[in-house]
Design a protein around this motif. Structure first.
Motif: not given
Length: 382
Positions: A152-153, A184-186, A189-190, A241-242
């Motif tokens: 995804i990343n 955006c990718a990070g 993905t996260g 998640l944060t």
């Protein structure tokens, strides 16, 4: 029809038209042909549409993540344990038994040497006490997480870079384009893979025998998911998640540094080619190892600057205490509590095995990514 065109030999006109049809514009990012437009303005459907080879980034990223995660799994287990509360308390007790002062009162050099020594001791003790398989705990969910996460990343970054540059920067690469695409990718993905990382962390921290005599808390990854949902609800799967979002700064910095170093390597290669001089041994070394070194250096710098978020993320993902309460309830609270109870050094717990793991891991992952893209007839360059 002009006189010049009318007097041109027919075969020359035909060859010229054929050449013009053959020279289809190429996409610098994905390596495919940019579709021509028909007379009515609609794009011609060709195999070389801008997203025709976007799947190459997905596959290459997934394979790169799988290779790096498997080869560096023992160091990942060690890093996770050294980041946890239990092992920090265990190490503090060992120092007290040896008559050593608290690590936060030591000089930087002494604390660093002690950290390296303790890292080696735990790496030796884990297989001795729990068997060699303990060094690969959590590898299953780790691979389940790494493969889609990296796919995804790399997919989001590779295509995001093209979209941002074409829409907002006249199709040119620049640092802010790399930074925006990486951010955006990070985030994407996260968000998509946080539950998998939570399960991996809890499995790695699950000991064969706990201090109170209990055995393993979780039978496997599925049991970990079921217990987490039952005790903490679905939001429990998104604990940390944060901190993962805070970790986007690391991946963003890594991508930006990597891309800038790649641009430097490309310029150097052009200068060497234009000089007309024979390649030296150093030129050949740079040609073979330049991108691998760039990936490793970029990861080292990014990880060193942003490492404390790794410790906080691990603490936030720990299982609840015996009374069911969570010791760490939020990002800011976790930072403050670790600093107050254990000192600044605790925010760098596990740094040594982390660096030993992520630097070669990044080189393996990006090297595999670039190699697979090349095999699939694509490129990471624009």
């Amino acid at each position: 029809m002009t006189a010049d065109h009318a007097t041109r030999p027919r075969d020359l006109r035909d060859d010229s038209a054929l050449i013009q049809q053959t020279l289809t514009p190429q996409s610098r990012e994905l390596g495919g042909a940019i579709p021509r437009k028909q007379h009515d303005g609609a794009p011609v459907a060709t195999d070389g549409s801008p997203f025709a080879k976007s799947w190459a980034h997905f596959i290459a990223g997934g394979l790169g993540g799988m290779a790096s995660a498997t080869l560096t799994a023992p160091l990942d287990v060690l890093k996770t344990r050294l980041q946890s509360t239990y092992y920090q308390q265990h190490l503090a007790a060992m120092r007290t038994a040896r008559g050593l002062p608290p690590i936060e009162t030591m000089s930087f050099a002494r604390s660093a040497l002690l950290h390296i020594r303790e890292t080696g001791e735990i790496l030796w003790q884990v297989p001795k006490a729990e068997g060699w398989r303990a060094l690969f705990k959590g590898l299953g969910p780790n691979l389940i997480g790494v493969v889609p996460a990296r796919a995804i990343n790399f997919y989001t970054y590779g295509n995001g870079k093209q979209i941002i540059s074409n829409k907002f920067n006249n199709g040119q690469e620049s640092a802010w384009v790399h930074l925006s695409a990486a951010a955006c990718a990070g985030v994407i993905t996260g968000t998509a893979t946080n539950p998998i990382w939570l399960v991996k962390t809890r499995l790695q921290l699950d000991k064969s025998i706990h201090a109170d005599g209990r055995g393993r808390q979780y039978k496997n990854a599925l049991d970990c998911v079921m217990q987490t949902v039952r005790k903490e609800g679905v939001p429990g799967l998104y604990r940390g998640l944060t901190a993962s979002y805070l970790g986007v700064t690391e991946s963003t910095l890594q991508w930006t540094l990597y891309e800038q170093m790649k641009l430097y390597l490309a310029k150097r290669e052009r200068r060497v080619a234009e000089s007309g001089l024979p390649l030296t041994a150093w030129d050949q070394t740079v040609a073979w190892t330049g991108k691998l070194s760039a990936a490793g250096v970029a990861k080292f710098v990014a990880a060193l600057i942003t490492y404390p978020h790794e410790v906080v993320r691990t603490r936030l993902r720990q299982a609840p205490l015996e009374n069911g309460r969570m010791k760490y309830t939020g990002l800011t609270q976790c930072f403050k509590l670790i600093f107050r109870e254990e000192g600044m050094a605790a925010l760098y717990g596990g740094l040594v095995p982390h660096m030993f793991r992520v630097v070669p891991s990044a080189a393996i992952m990006f090297g595999t990514y670039e190699a697979v893209l090349k095999m699939l007839g694509s490129s990471s360059n624009m």
